[in-house]
Design a protein around this motif. Structure first.
Motif, mmCIF file in Angstrom:
data_model
loop_
_atom_site.group_PDB
_atom_site.id
_atom_site.type_symbol
_atom_site.label_atom_id
_atom_site.label_comp_id
_atom_site.label_asym_id
_atom_site.label_seq_id
_atom_site.Cartn_x
_atom_site.Cartn_y
_atom_site.Cartn_z
ATOM 1 N N UNK A 193 -27.527 17.560 70.520
ATOM 2 C CA UNK A 193 -27.006 17.505 69.154
ATOM 3 C C UNK A 193 -27.541 16.252 68.469
ATOM 4 N N UNK A 194 -28.232 16.425 67.358
ATOM 5 C CA UNK A 194 -28.823 15.306 66.657
ATOM 6 C C UNK A 194 -27.805 14.553 65.812
ATOM 7 N N UNK A 195 -28.070 13.275 65.594
ATOM 8 C CA UNK A 195 -27.228 12.463 64.719
ATOM 9 C C UNK A 195 -27.724 12.488 63.284
ATOM 10 N N UNK A 196 -28.882 13.108 63.052
ATOM 11 C CA UNK A 196 -29.461 13.168 61.728
ATOM 12 C C UNK A 196 -29.944 14.572 61.452
ATOM 13 N N UNK A 197 -29.448 15.266 60.419
ATOM 14 C CA UNK A 197 -28.413 14.774 59.520
ATOM 15 C C UNK A 197 -27.023 14.859 60.157
ATOM 16 N N UNK A 198 -26.191 13.869 59.878
ATOM 17 C CA UNK A 198 -24.815 13.878 60.366
ATOM 18 C C UNK A 198 -23.942 14.658 59.376
ATOM 19 N N UNK A 199 -23.019 15.456 59.919
ATOM 20 C CA UNK A 199 -22.102 16.237 59.088
ATOM 21 C C UNK A 199 -20.676 16.038 59.566
ATOM 22 N N UNK A 200 -19.743 16.401 58.735
ATOM 23 C CA UNK A 200 -18.339 16.303 59.117
ATOM 24 C C UNK A 200 -18.037 17.234 60.285
ATOM 25 N N UNK A 201 -18.697 18.382 60.318
ATOM 26 C CA UNK A 201 -18.516 19.330 61.426
ATOM 27 C C UNK A 201 -18.997 18.718 62.734
ATOM 28 N N UNK A 202 -20.134 18.016 62.685
ATOM 29 C CA UNK A 202 -20.652 17.371 63.890
ATOM 30 C C UNK A 202 -19.713 16.279 64.390
ATOM 31 N N UNK A 203 -19.116 15.541 63.468
ATOM 32 C CA UNK A 203 -18.149 14.504 63.855
ATOM 33 C C UNK A 203 -16.954 15.141 64.558
ATOM 34 N N UNK A 204 -16.464 16.240 64.013
ATOM 35 C CA UNK A 204 -15.327 16.937 64.631
ATOM 36 C C UNK A 204 -15.701 17.441 66.027
ATOM 37 N N UNK A 205 -16.947 17.903 66.173
ATOM 38 C CA UNK A 205 -17.413 18.395 67.472
ATOM 39 C C UNK A 205 -17.416 17.258 68.494
ATOM 40 N N UNK A 206 -17.888 16.084 68.070
ATOM 41 C CA UNK A 206 -17.897 14.917 68.958
ATOM 42 C C UNK A 206 -16.469 14.526 69.330
ATOM 43 N N UNK A 207 -15.586 14.514 68.339
ATOM 44 C CA UNK A 207 -14.198 14.133 68.591
ATOM 45 C C UNK A 207 -13.517 15.097 69.552
ATOM 46 N N UNK A 208 -13.893 16.373 69.493
ATOM 47 C CA UNK A 208 -13.246 17.378 70.338
ATOM 48 C C UNK A 208 -13.791 17.394 71.767
ATOM 49 N N UNK A 209 -14.917 16.741 72.007
ATOM 50 C CA UNK A 209 -15.532 16.757 73.335
ATOM 51 C C UNK A 209 -14.884 15.694 74.225
#
Length: 311
Positions: A105-121
């Protein structure tokens, strides 16, 4: 008739340009192509570390996108193709950004969905020992059962003593540090996050803006080296990075569009990355400072930035 100015993308540089939209509309017929929200990359690790509620920045309410996505660009005919059709321009500003290399999973571009995915892992494997990877590891280890960081060297752009100090802090915080290159065949622990840096996007070459596999060349004014009706901001431009460079390049382009034709001057950038709770590492060139004061400065900068673009 006013010249047509088309702004594409909602990168940090574009936010600075849109902050002067009233002045620009006095000179140009302005159209915006892009999304209605973006993530402030300087603050999203604080969201993961539960120090900030959100890093999402919304588009100004007085700006309505005419399309959401650029598909292709013809710099000779001065036309862009979007998901809503063709748009002609006299001046074009590109702020769509580079992309992650593609490891997990890339950090660029970062999205709110990606942040939620990281938080849920519950566990993450981070690849890359630069500033982005180190800050993300410190942020994730506060709430994850297991954080693994693959890095042959920690903070290679800084003095060795700083890298060794931060490596010890990472291990003491609970991060599993693996001092070798990550191989795709390795069995990852949890979500794999790509913090190895950015690479060019394919459409730049297809549109004739850059050589294959290269960033976009610009002149001293951040105009395209050949097509000088196109301005390039942030990490799309050869020689520029994201973050502070993106912000400064956007301010420069806004001033240029309003008649202040001065060359863009590279400056040493101040960078601050989150480390252990209440601490941060401040870097200015090769100079560094780690402690609570750096953390306080970072919090003040990020809060002011979010407030500036909260409408």
């Amino acid at each position: 008739m006013k010249p047509r100015l088309v702004l594409v993308g909602l990168g940090h540089g574009q936010l600075e340009i849109l902050a002067r939209i009233e002045q620009l509309r006095e000179r140009y017929e302005v159209s915006y192509v892009g999304l209605e929200e973006t993530v402030y990359t300087g603050a999203f690790p604080q969201v993961i570390a539960n120090e900030m509620a959100s890093a999402v920045v919304n588009l100004r309410p007085d700006v309505t996108p005419v399309a959401s996505r650029l598909i292709s660009l013809d710099p000779v005919k001065r036309i862009i193709e979007t998901d809503q059709g063709m748009i002609a321009y006299d001046h074009l500003v590109l702020a769509t950004g580079a992309k992650s290399r593609g490891i997990g999973t890339g950090l660029k571009p970062m999205t709110d969905v990606a942040i939620e995915h990281i938080q849920a892992s519950r566990a993450v494997t981070i690849v890359g020992g630069g500033k982005a990877g180190v800050e993300l590891a410190f942020a994730c280890v506060r709430s994850k059962q297991h954080v693994t960081l693959y890095a042959k060297q920690i903070l290679p752009d800084l003095p060795n003593r700083v890298g060794r100090h931060i490596a010890r802090r990472l291990v003491a915080s609970g991060v599993t540090l693996i001092a070798q290159q990550y191989e795709g065949g390795d069995a990852p622990d949890g979500l794999v996050l790509d913090a190895t840096g950015v690479v060019p996007v394919e459409w730049w070459h297809r549109s004739g803006l850059a050589e294959e596999g290269s960033f976009i060349p610009t002149d001293a004014y951040l105009r395209h080296a050949t097509y000088q009706d196109i301005y390039i901001t942030g990490d799309m431009a050869m020689g520029l990075n994201g973050g502070v460079d993106a912000v400064r390049s956007g301010r420069h382009v806004a001033s240029a569009l309003l008649g202040d034709q001065k060359p863009y001057k590279q400056r040493t950038s101040l960078n601050i990355l989150l480390t252990t709770p209440g601490h941060a590492l401040l870097t200015f060139g090769r100079l560094t400072w780690h402690g609570r004061c750096s953390y306080w400065i970072k919090r003040q900068i990020d809060r002011r930035y979010m407030q500036k673009f909260t409408h």
